[in-house]
Design an enzyme around this catalytic site. Structure first.
Site, short mmCIF file in Angstrom:
data_model
loop_
_atom_site.label_atom_id
_atom_site.label_comp_id
_atom_site.label_asym_id
_atom_site.label_seq_id
_atom_site.Cartn_x
_atom_site.Cartn_y
_atom_site.Cartn_z
N ASP A 1 -36.89 -38.23 51.11
CA ASP A 1 -37.02 -39.65 50.76
C ASP A 1 -37.81 -39.75 49.47
O ASP A 1 -38.50 -38.83 49.07
CB ASP A 1 -37.79 -40.39 51.86
CG ASP A 1 -39.17 -39.81 52.07
OD1 ASP A 1 -40.11 -40.31 51.44
OD2 ASP A 1 -39.31 -38.83 52.83
N ASP B 1 -40.88 -41.68 48.29
CA ASP B 1 -41.99 -42.33 48.99
C ASP B 1 -42.07 -43.82 48.65
O ASP B 1 -41.35 -44.33 47.81
CB ASP B 1 -43.28 -41.60 48.60
CG ASP B 1 -44.34 -41.71 49.66
OD1 ASP B 1 -44.03 -41.52 50.84
OD2 ASP B 1 -45.50 -42.01 49.31
#
Ligand SMILES: [Zn+2]
Length: 267
Positions: free
Chosen positions: A207, A209
């Protein structure tokens, strides 16, 4: 049980299937039991011990993982080189989900974890370079061969969790020049160093962040899904790294404790 395995892998559940044939060992330590039973197998002619960091049923959140028991247990089996795949967030838009990074630096932002075996005496280990240079080189070389385009350095900031970062925290980390954020890379790395083990972090970006995303921020669902998509590939990579690790160590890690009077006998 020394001699059971020379290489240890601390990682997720996707590694079991190929390691299962060698059997399992239950290990206890002065710090309690490790996260789970340890699977023993053979990869590229090397004996490998596999320990699921969170337990097979994922019962240990990052701040409750028995880190001291885990590294102690691996060393007691004969392990001297540790590979540590994990999911991380990216702090830069340049590293999209699915990116592989082999960090060379670490920042500790944890706060509740036992992070030393040295609870008596004046015992201070050198930690300027937290990762094994030979393990890192093997990981980068294997990743290239296996078709990844690895990020060959970077700073992993390890947060306490289990919550993800706020946007402000994430922006702050990025502003320091740190590139990756995770929850389990510390104290794993320093405990390995305190036992004179080689330790190599293999970070899979799942991902971007909170700070670098335009959306709602990172979710657990997103992290698990991205890790799941890559777990087979990541396992193949770890096996390729194992094949490149030298049988005889020739790196500074093995000498990390030279001249230091330890308050215990190494397992
Ligand atoms: Zn080393």
């Amino acid at each position: 049980m020394t001699g059971t395995a020379s290489i240890g892998v601390i990682g997720g559940s996707g590694f079991y299937t190929l390691l299962g044939r060698g059997g399992e060992v239950t290990v206890d330590t002065p710090f309690g039991p490790p996260s789970d039973v340890i699977a023993i197998g053979e990869v590229a002619g090397r004996r490998v011990a596999f320990l699921p960091r969170h337990g097979r049923d994922h019962r240990f959140p990052p701040h409750k993982i028995p880190y001291r028991a885990n590294l102690w247990a691996l060393r007691s089996l004969g392990v001297r080189q540790v590979l540590a795949p994990s999911a991380v967030g990216s702090l830069t838009m340049a590293y999209k989900p699915g990116t592989l990074a082999i960090p060379d630096q670490l920042v500790d932002r944890t706060r509740s974890r036992h992070q030393t075996y040295y609870d008596v005496g004046a015992v201070h280990v050198t930690f300027a370079d937290p990762y094994c240079p030979v393990g890192r080189a093997a990981a980068i070389a294997a990743a290239r061969t296996e078709g990844w385009s690895p990020v060959e350095s970077g700073t992993l900031v390890v947060i306490e969790g289990p919550r993800f970062s706020t946007r402000a925290e994430s922006h702050w980390y990025a502003a320091q020049g740190w590139t990756l954020v995770g929850m389990t890379g510390h104290p794993e790395a320093v405990l390995a160093r305190e036992l004179a083990l080689c330790y190599t972090a293999i970070a899979l970006v799942t991902d971007t962040d909170a700070g670098v995303t335009e959306g709602e921020g990172v979710t657990q669902e997103e992290v698990f899904a991205e890790f799941g998509r890559n777990v087979g590939r990541l396992r193949d990579l770890v096996f390729a790294i194992i094949a490149k690790l030298p049988e005889e160590r020739d790196c500074p890690c093995q000498n990390a404790l030279d001249g230091i009077a330890l308050p215990f006998e190494l397992p």
